[in-house]
Design an enzyme around this catalytic site. Structure first.
Site, PDB file in Angstrom:
ATOM      1  N   ARG A 169       0.659  -0.916   0.267  1.00 24.78           N
ATOM      2  CA  ARG A 169       0.119  -0.295  -0.301  1.00 24.78           C
ATOM      3  C   ARG A 169       1.508   1.370  -0.199  1.00 24.78           C
ATOM      4  O   ARG A 169       0.503   2.298   0.393  1.00 24.78           O
ATOM      5  CB  ARG A 169      -0.873  -0.140   1.464  1.00 24.78           C
ATOM      6  CG  ARG A 169      -2.474  -1.407   0.921  1.00 24.78           C
ATOM      7  CD  ARG A 169      -3.051  -1.341   0.183  1.00 24.78           C
ATOM      8  NE  ARG A 169      -4.222  -2.158   0.036  1.00 24.78           N
ATOM      9  CZ  ARG A 169      -4.080  -3.256  -0.136  1.00 24.78           C
ATOM     10  NH1 ARG A 169      -3.562  -3.137  -1.061  1.00 24.78           N
ATOM     11  NH2 ARG A 169      -5.745  -3.776  -0.013  1.00 24.78           N
ATOM     12  N   SER A 243     -11.525  -0.151   2.032  1.00 23.35           N
ATOM     13  CA  SER A 243     -10.922  -0.356   3.767  1.00 23.35           C
ATOM     14  C   SER A 243      -9.942   0.803   4.258  1.00 23.35           C
ATOM     15  O   SER A 243      -9.150   2.094   3.508  1.00 23.35           O
ATOM     16  CB  SER A 243      -9.829  -0.638   3.605  1.00 23.35           C
ATOM     17  OG  SER A 243      -9.957  -2.481   3.346  1.00 23.35           O
ATOM     18  N   GLU A 342      -5.328   4.305   5.489  1.00 19.05           N
ATOM     19  CA  GLU A 342      -5.431   3.969   4.238  1.00 19.05           C
ATOM     20  C   GLU A 342      -5.810   4.627   3.131  1.00 19.05           C
ATOM     21  O   GLU A 342      -5.169   5.637   2.742  1.00 19.05           O
ATOM     22  CB  GLU A 342      -5.547   2.869   3.537  1.00 19.05           C
ATOM     23  CG  GLU A 342      -5.539   1.835   2.602  1.00 19.05           C
ATOM     24  CD  GLU A 342      -6.140   0.777   1.811  1.00 19.05           C
ATOM     25  OE1 GLU A 342      -6.185   0.083   2.069  1.00 19.05           O
ATOM     26  OE2 GLU A 342      -6.382   1.097   1.095  1.00 19.05           O
TER      27      GLU A 342
HETATM   28  C1  LIG Z   1     -15.248   0.044  -1.689  1.00 13.92           C
HETATM   29  C2  LIG Z   1     -13.709   0.351  -2.803  1.00 13.92           C
HETATM   30  C3  LIG Z   1     -12.939  -0.880  -2.477  1.00 13.92           C
HETATM   31  C4  LIG Z   1     -11.565  -0.121  -2.548  1.00 13.92           C
HETATM   32  N1  LIG Z   1     -10.805  -1.661  -2.510  1.00 13.92           N
HETATM   33  C5  LIG Z   1      -9.368  -2.015  -2.891  1.00 13.92           C
HETATM   34  C6  LIG Z   1      -8.470  -2.285  -2.635  1.00 13.92           C
HETATM   35  O1  LIG Z   1      -8.893  -3.166  -2.973  1.00 13.92           O
HETATM   36  N2  LIG Z   1      -7.567  -2.136  -3.140  1.00 13.92           N
HETATM   37  C7  LIG Z   1      -7.120  -1.492  -3.037  1.00 13.92           C
HETATM   38  O2  LIG Z   1      -5.720  -0.769  -2.820  1.00 13.92           O
HETATM   39  N3  LIG Z   1      -7.705   0.199  -2.928  1.00 13.92           N
HETATM   40  C8  LIG Z   1      -8.970  -0.014  -2.787  1.00 13.92           C
HETATM   41  N4  LIG Z   1     -10.152   0.963  -2.949  1.00 13.92           N
HETATM   42  C9  LIG Z   1      -9.463   2.518  -2.789  1.00 13.92           C
HETATM   43  C10 LIG Z   1      -9.091   3.010  -4.659  1.00 13.92           C
HETATM   44  O3  LIG Z   1     -10.262   2.469  -4.927  1.00 13.92           O
HETATM   45  C11 LIG Z   1      -7.817   2.963  -4.800  1.00 13.92           C
HETATM   46  O4  LIG Z   1      -6.804   3.583  -3.640  1.00 13.92           O
HETATM   47  C12 LIG Z   1      -8.055   3.867  -5.739  1.00 13.92           C
HETATM   48  O5  LIG Z   1      -6.290   3.849  -6.694  1.00 13.92           O
HETATM   49  C13 LIG Z   1      -7.947   4.788  -6.079  1.00 13.92           C
HETATM   50  O6  LIG Z   1      -8.274   5.980  -7.766  1.00 13.92           O
HETATM   51  P1  LIG Z   1      -8.896   7.726  -7.800  1.00 13.92           P
HETATM   52  O7  LIG Z   1      -8.993   8.038  -8.966  1.00 13.92           O
HETATM   53  O8  LIG Z   1     -10.225   7.318  -7.286  1.00 13.92           O
HETATM   54  O9  LIG Z   1      -8.252   7.932  -6.154  1.00 13.92           O
HETATM   55  P2  LIG Z   1      -8.725   9.429  -6.077  1.00 13.92           P
HETATM   56  O10 LIG Z   1      -8.849   9.009  -4.547  1.00 13.92           O
HETATM   57  O11 LIG Z   1      -8.942  10.178  -6.344  1.00 13.92           O
HETATM   58  O12 LIG Z   1      -6.667  10.133  -5.033  1.00 13.92           O
HETATM   59  C14 LIG Z   1      -5.649   9.173  -4.325  1.00 13.92           C
HETATM   60  C15 LIG Z   1      -4.774   9.582  -4.002  1.00 13.92           C
HETATM   61  O13 LIG Z   1      -3.466   9.370  -5.029  1.00 13.92           O
HETATM   62  C16 LIG Z   1      -3.659  10.593  -6.047  1.00 13.92           C
HETATM   63  N5  LIG Z   1      -3.835  10.743  -7.531  1.00 13.92           N
HETATM   64  C17 LIG Z   1      -4.508  10.252  -7.974  1.00 13.92           C
HETATM   65  N6  LIG Z   1      -4.736  10.173  -9.385  1.00 13.92           N
HETATM   66  C18 LIG Z   1      -3.591  10.775  -9.630  1.00 13.92           C
HETATM   67  C19 LIG Z   1      -2.717  10.849 -10.563  1.00 13.92           C
HETATM   68  N7  LIG Z   1      -3.267  10.609 -12.221  1.00 13.92           N
HETATM   69  N8  LIG Z   1      -1.421  11.356 -10.643  1.00 13.92           N
HETATM   70  C20 LIG Z   1      -0.816  11.854  -9.103  1.00 13.92           C
HETATM   71  N9  LIG Z   1      -1.938  11.123  -8.273  1.00 13.92           N
HETATM   72  C21 LIG Z   1      -2.848  11.102  -7.984  1.00 13.92           C
HETATM   73  C22 LIG Z   1      -4.714  11.543  -5.439  1.00 13.92           C
HETATM   74  O14 LIG Z   1      -4.275  13.041  -5.575  1.00 13.92           O
HETATM   75  C23 LIG Z   1      -4.764  11.154  -3.996  1.00 13.92           C
HETATM   76  O15 LIG Z   1      -3.208  11.375  -3.367  1.00 13.92           O
HETATM   77  C24 LIG Z   1     -11.236   0.701  -2.873  1.00 13.92           C
HETATM   78  C25 LIG Z   1     -12.335   2.376  -2.495  1.00 13.92           C
HETATM   79  C26 LIG Z   1     -13.748   1.473  -2.537  1.00 13.92           C
HETATM   80  C27 LIG Z   1     -14.431   2.915  -2.671  1.00 13.92           C
END
Ligand SMILES: Cc1cc2nc3c(=O)[nH]c(=O)nc-3n(C[C@H](O)[C@H](O)[C@H](O)COP(=O)(O)OP(=O)(O)OC[C@H]3O[C@@H](n4cnc5c(N)ncnc54)[C@H](O)[C@@H]3O)c2cc1C
Length: 347
Positions: A169, A243, A342
């Site tokens: 992570r 999580s 997380e």
């Molecule tokens: C129901 C649920 C289940 C999930 N299950 C998992 C799982 O099984 N495993 C897991 O690892 N995670 C899980 N997550 C967490 C999440 O889905 C991941 O972390 C995902 O990668 C976030 O993507 P996002 O586009 O929404 O990023 P955001 O939430 O928009 O951003 C997250 C972080 O990344 C940065 N960021 C995003 N895009 C970029 C970019 N292009 N360039 C630079 N920085 C960037 C943002 O500034 C922020 O710091 C889960 C979340 C939910 C709601």
């Protein structure tokens, strides 16, 4: 310099977090191309305001005080399948692509490498940030490189996976270089072969229960989707960020101490033989937070998975953080383990 980008002002951040909480962003724009990324950064510099790039906000908790800067929402789309032979397939994906569509496309093509990451919400470009992982796979296993705009040098660059400092992570993107790189694309190395057992415990159990003995990427994807749909809330209908706590990694000695009082404490080995990983869900459940509802804060834990904190009717991030503090303190008192959040608290 003349700017063409549409910049919105005073935008509620709650619509840019699947927890649906947070204050106001001073400025916000969406980018579709690399040149728009460069333009957005130039705009931020001209207006002396810090930029943050985001995807869909499925791993972000914004602060109540909001963000006095420019949010850049990544909407860079596109696939480039650029090299393959009999066993290997390489492709570059626009950072704004929906991650689960990337997995679906790969599985449809019979490729292996990311099928266990099915249904993880968010964008492709966010996957390297916390080294997204699930059911025995994480993005570091297939990632070849990351294409990004470096705010330090004001230029685009390609970072090989070996320079991303990936661990559980974590990566340089959410540690030492937090906020420095705006990711515009990722390149993956997928395999033209079926996934091979042994699989992650929960998948092995699923295959046994469903008498599945032939394994392909679609079989793994369908199993993961089935398991996840029963266990996790859909962020489209239930406000949550998945999580809320990472699984803690503790010393073998600490485990031995805990086993005196809790002989059945579950644990998994890690790459470091001196350390073990403890399921945070077990800690929460054993500390009394299974299917737990807190009227004072409007927060709850998801019945099928206590690790998922759900915003039922919280009004502020302070409510969420008060609920979190209650869980962290109770777990620490009972197990002497400090849970680590997380989803990122931004900015
Ligand atoms: C129901 C649920 C289940 C999930 N299950 C998992 C799982 O099984 N495993 C897991 O690892 N995670 C899980 N997550 C967490 C999440 O889905 C991941 O972390 C995902 O990668 C976030 O993507 P996002 O586009 O929404 O990023 P955001 O939430 O928009 O951003 C997250 C972080 O990344 C940065 N960021 C995003 N895009 C970029 C970019 N292009 N360039 C630079 N920085 C960037 C943002 O500034 C922020 O710091 C889960 C979340 C939910 C709601």
């Amino acid at each position: 310099m003349k700017f063409m980008l549409q910049i919105a002002e005073n935008v509620s951040l709650s619509q840019y977090s699947t927890m649906r909480l947070g204050g106001t962003a001073r400025y916000l724009c969406s980018v579709q191309t690399r040149s728009e990324v460069a333009e957005a950064v130039a705009w931020a510099i001209t207006h002396q305001t810090p930029p943050i790039m985001i995807g869909t906000g499925s791993n972000i908790i914004w602060k109540d005080e909001g963000f006095d800067g420019l949010i850049i929402v990544n909407n860079i789309m596109g696939y480039e399948d650029f090299a393959e032979d009999e066993t290997n397939h390489y492709l570059t994906i626009g950072a704004g692509e929906t991650w689960d569509s990337v997995v679906a496309r790969s599985v449809q093509s019979g490729l292996t490498g990311i099928e266990a990451l099915s249904l993880v919400p968010g964008t492709a470009g966010a996957t390297p940030i916390q080294n997204v992982g699930a059911y025995g796979q994480d993005i570091s296993q297939t990632l070849v490189s990351v294409e990004a705009f470096d705010l330090t040098t004001q230029s685009f660059l390609t970072l090989p996976a070996s320079d991303c400092n990936f661990s559980y992570r974590a990566s340089r993107f959410n540690r030492e270089d937090r906020g420095r790189f705006l990711i515009t694309g990722i390149t993956l190395h997928l395999m033209k072969q079926n996934p091979l057992p042994p699989f992650y415990g929960a998948l092995e159990k699923y295959f046994t229960e469903h008498s599945i003995t032939q394994y392909g990427p679609a079989v793994v994807r369908n199993a993961v989707i089935d398991i996840r749909s029963h266990k996790l809330p859909d962020p489209a209908t239930t406000a949550n960020c998945g999580s809320f706590f990472a699984n803690p990694i503790i010393d073998q000695d600490a485990l031995l101490d805990l086993q005196v009082a809790y002989p059945d404490i579950p644990h998994w080995p890690t790459d470091d033989p001196e350390k073990v990983k403890i399921p945070a869900a077990w800690l929460l459940e054993s500390a009394g937070f299974k299917d737990f509802r807190d009227e004072a804060t409007g927060m709850a834990t998801w019945p099928a998975q206590p690790l998922v904190l759900v915003n039922e009717k919280a009004r502020t991030v302070a409510d969420l953080l008060a609920f979190k503090a209650r869980i962290v303190e109770t777990v620490k008192e009972k197990f002497s383990i400090e849970l680590v959040q997380e989803p990122e608290l931004l900015p």
